[in-house]
Design an enzyme around this catalytic site. Structure first.
Site, PDB file in Angstrom:
ATOM      1  N   ASP A  88       0.844  -1.196   0.000  1.00 47.24           N
ATOM      2  CA  ASP A  88       0.000   0.000   0.000  1.00 47.24           C
ATOM      3  C   ASP A  88       0.880   1.247   0.000  1.00 47.24           C
ATOM      4  OD1 ASP A  88      -2.011  -1.768   0.161  1.00 47.24           O
ATOM      5  OD2 ASP A  88      -2.718  -1.185   2.164  1.00 47.24           O
ATOM      6  N   SER A 132     -33.657  -8.712 -18.575  1.00 44.27           N
ATOM      7  CA  SER A 132     -33.665  -9.376 -17.272  1.00 44.27           C
ATOM      8  C   SER A 132     -33.672 -10.882 -17.513  1.00 44.27           C
ATOM      9  CB  SER A 132     -34.868  -8.925 -16.458  1.00 44.27           C
ATOM     10  OG  SER A 132     -36.030  -9.370 -17.097  1.00 44.27           O
ATOM     11  N   LEU A 133     -33.778 -11.644 -16.469  1.00 44.38           N
ATOM     12  CA  LEU A 133     -33.711 -13.103 -16.599  1.00 44.38           C
ATOM     13  C   LEU A 133     -34.976 -13.736 -16.058  1.00 44.38           C
ATOM     14  CD1 LEU A 133     -30.109 -13.618 -15.186  1.00 44.38           C
ATOM     15  CD2 LEU A 133     -30.811 -13.972 -17.566  1.00 44.38           C
ATOM     16  N   GLU A 172     -22.659 -19.104 -13.659  1.00 46.84           N
ATOM     17  CA  GLU A 172     -22.049 -17.978 -12.936  1.00 46.84           C
ATOM     18  C   GLU A 172     -22.869 -17.687 -11.691  1.00 46.84           C
ATOM     19  OE1 GLU A 172     -22.500 -14.734 -15.645  1.00 46.84           O
ATOM     20  OE2 GLU A 172     -21.424 -15.763 -17.258  1.00 46.84           O
ATOM     21  N   LYS A 193     -25.171 -15.500  -9.333  1.00 42.91           N
ATOM     22  CA  LYS A 193     -26.068 -14.373  -9.577  1.00 42.91           C
ATOM     23  C   LYS A 193     -25.855 -13.393  -8.430  1.00 42.91           C
ATOM     24  CE  LYS A 193     -30.768 -13.111 -10.822  1.00 42.91           C
ATOM     25  NZ  LYS A 193     -30.895 -11.906 -10.006  1.00 42.91           N
ATOM     26  N   ASP A 249     -26.045 -10.193  -6.055  1.00 43.04           N
ATOM     27  CA  ASP A 249     -27.195  -9.425  -5.579  1.00 43.04           C
ATOM     28  C   ASP A 249     -26.800  -7.963  -5.439  1.00 43.04           C
ATOM     29  OD1 ASP A 249     -29.748  -9.098  -4.885  1.00 43.04           O
ATOM     30  OD2 ASP A 249     -29.592 -10.005  -2.889  1.00 43.04           O
ATOM     31  N   ARG A 301     -29.342   0.356 -15.074  1.00 43.01           N
ATOM     32  CA  ARG A 301     -30.217  -0.386 -15.964  1.00 43.01           C
ATOM     33  C   ARG A 301     -31.541   0.353 -16.170  1.00 43.01           C
ATOM     34  NH1 ARG A 301     -34.313  -4.111 -15.221  1.00 43.01           N
ATOM     35  NH2 ARG A 301     -34.550  -5.562 -16.954  1.00 43.01           N
ATOM     36  N   TYR A 309     -20.501  -9.325 -16.520  1.00 42.89           N
ATOM     37  CA  TYR A 309     -20.980 -10.643 -16.949  1.00 42.89           C
ATOM     38  C   TYR A 309     -21.589 -10.657 -18.350  1.00 42.89           C
ATOM     39  CZ  TYR A 309     -25.092  -8.450 -14.814  1.00 42.89           C
ATOM     40  OH  TYR A 309     -26.075  -7.577 -14.460  1.00 42.89           O
ATOM     41  N   LYS A 335     -26.118 -19.842 -18.789  1.00 42.44           N
ATOM     42  CA  LYS A 335     -26.246 -19.206 -20.099  1.00 42.44           C
ATOM     43  C   LYS A 335     -25.733 -20.171 -21.155  1.00 42.44           C
ATOM     44  CE  LYS A 335     -25.251 -14.755 -17.990  1.00 42.44           C
ATOM     45  NZ  LYS A 335     -24.259 -13.685 -17.746  1.00 42.44           N
ATOM     46  N   LYS A 346     -32.642 -19.620  -8.615  1.00 45.12           N
ATOM     47  CA  LYS A 346     -32.561 -18.905  -7.345  1.00 45.12           C
ATOM     48  C   LYS A 346     -32.328 -19.849  -6.163  1.00 45.12           C
ATOM     49  CE  LYS A 346     -33.772 -14.936  -7.174  1.00 45.12           C
ATOM     50  NZ  LYS A 346     -34.619 -13.851  -7.642  1.00 45.12           N
ATOM     51  N   CYS A 356     -36.277 -15.421  37.181  1.00 42.80           N
ATOM     52  CA  CYS A 356     -35.828 -16.427  36.210  1.00 42.80           C
ATOM     53  C   CYS A 356     -36.959 -17.410  35.897  1.00 42.80           C
ATOM     54  CB  CYS A 356     -34.630 -17.174  36.769  1.00 42.80           C
ATOM     55  SG  CYS A 356     -34.144 -18.586  35.768  1.00 42.80           S
ATOM     56  N   CYS A 378     -35.719 -21.021  37.510  1.00 45.08           N
ATOM     57  CA  CYS A 378     -35.553 -21.270  38.946  1.00 45.08           C
ATOM     58  C   CYS A 378     -36.242 -20.237  39.834  1.00 45.08           C
ATOM     59  CB  CYS A 378     -34.071 -21.342  39.300  1.00 45.08           C
ATOM     60  SG  CYS A 378     -33.263 -19.734  39.241  1.00 45.08           S
ATOM     61  N   CYS A 380     -29.892 -14.249  35.339  1.00 38.59           N
ATOM     62  CA  CYS A 380     -30.534 -14.906  36.466  1.00 38.59           C
ATOM     63  C   CYS A 380     -29.497 -14.963  37.578  1.00 38.59           C
ATOM     64  CB  CYS A 380     -30.960 -16.318  36.045  1.00 38.59           C
ATOM     65  SG  CYS A 380     -31.098 -17.473  37.420  1.00 38.59           S
ATOM     66  N   CYS A 394     -29.819 -22.669  39.830  1.00 39.59           N
ATOM     67  CA  CYS A 394     -30.710 -22.690  38.670  1.00 39.59           C
ATOM     68  C   CYS A 394     -30.365 -23.898  37.796  1.00 39.59           C
ATOM     69  CB  CYS A 394     -30.535 -21.400  37.866  1.00 39.59           C
ATOM     70  SG  CYS A 394     -31.517 -21.365  36.361  1.00 39.59           S
TER      71      CYS A 394
END
Ligand code: IVH
Length: 680
Positions: A33, A82-83, A114, A116, A118, A137, A225, A290, A314, A408, A411, A426, A432
């Site tokens: 870094d 869409s699918l 592949e 899917k 989210d 989209r 994709y 696909k 899904k 409790c 007990c 408790c 207990c």
């Protein structure tokens, strides 16, 4: 202006983008870094000194720009589709059958499978290799222009690598990895701002910011994709080839994408990805299949907005809505009361859930959950189902607040909630039954007294029959009594008694840990044992004295002091000692006063009865240092079976070698052993 700065600026662009690519796309950084920051700083300085060299595609320009007033509408050159969804193996089978019928083939079709992702779909346009426009989209025909925001994602190259086509429109999913999501929500809470409901919403909210500086501060990533437009190079013949080309141009694609053969290949891929779902660093809601061959895709064509050559399979939803009917409180080992939601049974993550945790009273207050509410329940992988939030707009008029019981439920002892702490407990301790059962389980656990064969079931049975009131009673159990328990024969009963009796020889850290003092884990127990040397010293210490132990703060100190202030706990310790539970006690506190202080040991080979870790702990408990390699500074080498080069080296250097029996003699009386050694 001389040519040198211009040349250096171009070189820095290329270098930094190359490092971005290695870091964000390949996940294989080749510089630290620090080195990366140095390059960035050098570029910023050059751009400040030579403003004419600052261009829009400079890597320094990813920090976001001042707010724009509104998003521009963008018409997609080709609609963003869409699918269709498949929710079962049968749905996928029907899809595969339709594909083969339309293609007129009985052969297995090759698919690319592949994850899917989210998140949300975006289109990114490159002309002559330079990023010129990005859009959401939207409704598929028309989206919003979000170029300034997309430029802030480091996994989006501002310029493509290699030989770029005239026009490339790449499509992919922008998402927020789960770790980044957790960090962002923690920050939101710290700033007194509302947390995001899930990573998808957080990603959408972050991308649709008029101020791209906000987008720049959010941990967004992208995975490409699909191709939109492509000009200036021949079309690809398979989807797999297109993915490879995207990757070569520096666009991140899924490392999980695979070519699979036929229905069986699809379903096997689904299974294996579902099994890994929870360990992926991002959320996925299924897999996409696909048809790999582009000529076949063209033959298959589209129905309305979705291609006939692809389908989303899904995963079962991990969240569902149901009604919270009641709340019970469960009592744990340290008496902590956990509110458990009793739910109208609901299918979540592929299983029926009727109980879910509500964590603690603070969480209930924060979420404002009430009995009678419609609630969102989440069950992800092996994680215990939890109530995520109520649906406030569906709240009926007659909901009831969830109240912490004053006594409790097991007990009847008083329930106590310490100011500023989320947990209510408790106060019954081992009186207990719930706490007793959990305390015994903890006492017998492998890392505590390690009683083989004393598992949850047997413990439940002996507690239920009141055969055991405290851990000390375990040592009074006879095999005849145990043999009477369901599914326990004479042999297992005898073995169990033997295991219980055998557990009496232990170490002080294990014993302290086994007592189950709230907040005292293995490391704390070991620290207390080292610091105080003897159990009585720990038991009689004031909170102030306990706080002198390394890594022990006021909270743990208070728990320890309170535990030993309870006469019942002191009585149990006394009974355990009377039953013959024992350990060696060392000299207290300062490590330099311990008998083996300054002695260096090396362990090698396999000892007959002690694991290497145990031997190490025993030695360290007496102040010895355990080292990994033999040198002139080594005092003893402890050698077991199949000791190799370390033993040879010890012999060569004339270092004393001990077997396990020798080690035990040394541990039993370190001072005597060392003195005898000197006498020789
Ligand atoms: S392909 C013609 N592949 O799912 C193909 N979509 O439900 C169009 N998505 O709008 C999409 N991961 O936002 C494709 N590997 C993937 C995907 C994927 C996620 C999203 C995408 C699409 C939605 C359709």
């Amino acid at each position: 202006m001389s040519a040198a700065p211009a040349q250096r600026v171009r070189k820095l662009h290329a270098l930094i983008e190359q490092h971005n690519y290695r870091y964000y796309v390949l996940d294989e950084p080749t510089v630290s870094d620090f080195e990366y920051d140095q390059l960035m700083r050098e570029l910023q300085q050059l751009e400040a000194d030579h403003p004419e060299l600052l261009t829009a595609d400079s890597p320094t320009q990813r920090v976001g720009a001042a707010p724009s007033s509104a998003f521009q509408a963008v018409r997609h050159p080709a609609p963003m589709l869409s699918l269709e969804n498949a929710f079962s193996a049968e749905d996928v089978e029907a899809f595969d059958r339709r594909v083969r019928e339309r293609l007129g083939t009985g052969d297995d079709v090759r698919y690319m499978a592949e994850p899917k992702l989210d998140g949300l779909a975006v289109s990114v346009l490159y002309e002559d290799g330079v990023l010129v426009r990005a859009a959401t989209r939207g409704d598929g025909e028309q989206g919003e222009e979000i170029t300034a925001n997309m430029r802030t994602l480091r996994s989006v190259p501002l310029r493509l690598l290699g030989k770029a086509p005239r026009v490339l429109e790449a499509r992919g999913e922008v998402y927020m990895p789960v770790a980044g999501f957790a960090r962002l929500n923690a920050e939101q809470l710290a700033r007194n701002q509302k947390p995001f409901v899930n990573p998808r919403n957080a990603a959408a909210g972050s991308l649709r910011q008029l101020d791209s500086r906000i987008t720049a501060s959010r941990p967004l990533e992208i995975c490409f994709y699909a191709l939109g437009q492509l000009q200036g190079r021949p079309a690809f013949t398979t989807h797999g080839e297109a993915l490879e080309a995207l990757r070569d141009w520096g666009l991140r694609t899924s490392p999980e994408a695979r070519e699979v053969v036929g229905l069986a290949g699809c379903l096997a891929y689904y299974q294996q990805l579902q099994a890994r779902r929870e360990s992926l660093p991002y959320q996925i809601d299924g897999v996409v299949y696909k048809v790999n061959d582009v000529a076949m895709q063209e033959l298959l064509g589209f129905v309305s907005r979705a291609p006939r050559w692809a389908i989303a399979h899904k995963f079962p939803a991990e969240e569902a809505t149901t009604i919270l009917r009641a709340v019970d409180f469960q009592v744990g080992r340290t008496g902590a009361l956990t509110p458990v939601a009793r739910l109208e049974p609901v299918l979540v993550g592929g299983a029926t859930v009727s109980n879910a945790t509500l964590h603690n009273m603070d969480e209930i207050a924060r979420k404002d959950v009430r009995i009678g509410d419609a609630v969102v329940v989440r069950r992800a992988g092996d994680v215990i189902p939890e109530v995520v939030r109520p649906l406030i707009d569906r709240r009926p008029a007659d909901t009831a607040h969830i109240l912490l019981p004053t006594h409790c439920p097991v007990c009847g002892s008083r329930v106590e909630r310490v100011e500023g702490q989320a947990v209510a407990r408790c106060t019954g301790a081992l009186r207990c039954r719930a706490q007793r059962q959990e305390a015994l389980r903890h006492f017998a656990a492998r890392r505590a007294l390690n009683i083989d064969g004393l598992g949850e079931v047997v413990i439940g049975q002996v507690v239920e029959r009141d055969l055991v009131q405290s851990p000390a009673d375990l040592y009074g159990l006879s095999w005849e009594v145990l043999a009477e328990l369901p599914r326990m024969g004479e042999k297992s009963a005898r073995n169990l008694v033997e295991a219980i009796q055998g557990s009496r020889a232990t170490t002080l850290p294990r014993f302290l840990f086994a007592l189950g003092i709230p907040e005292v884990g293995e490391a704390t127990a070991a620290g207390l044992a080292r610091h105080f040397g003897a159990l009585d010293a720990v038991m009689d210490a004031t909170p102030e004295q306990l706080e002198q132990t390394p890594d022990v703060g006021p909270v743990i100190a208070a728990h320890v002091a309170e535990f030993f202030a309870d006469p019942l706990n002191r009585q149990i310790v006394g009974q355990l000692r009377a039953q013959g539970v024992h350990w060696t006690e060392g000299k207290p506190t300062r490590r330099d006063l311990l008998p083996l202080a300054g002695k260096v040991f090396v362990l090698t080979g396999t000892l007959p009865h002690l694991s290497r870790e145990e031997a190490k702990q025993l030695l360290e408990a007496q102040g010895a240092k355990v080292s990994g390699s033999v040198s002139a500074r080594t005092h003893y080498v402890v050698a077991g079976e199949e000791a190799g080069s370390k033993l040879a080296k010890a012999q060569q250097l004339g270092i004393a070698v001990l077997e396990e029996s020798g080690l035990r003699a040394l541990l039993a009386d370190p001072a005597g052993f060392l003195a005898a050694g000197k006498a020789h």
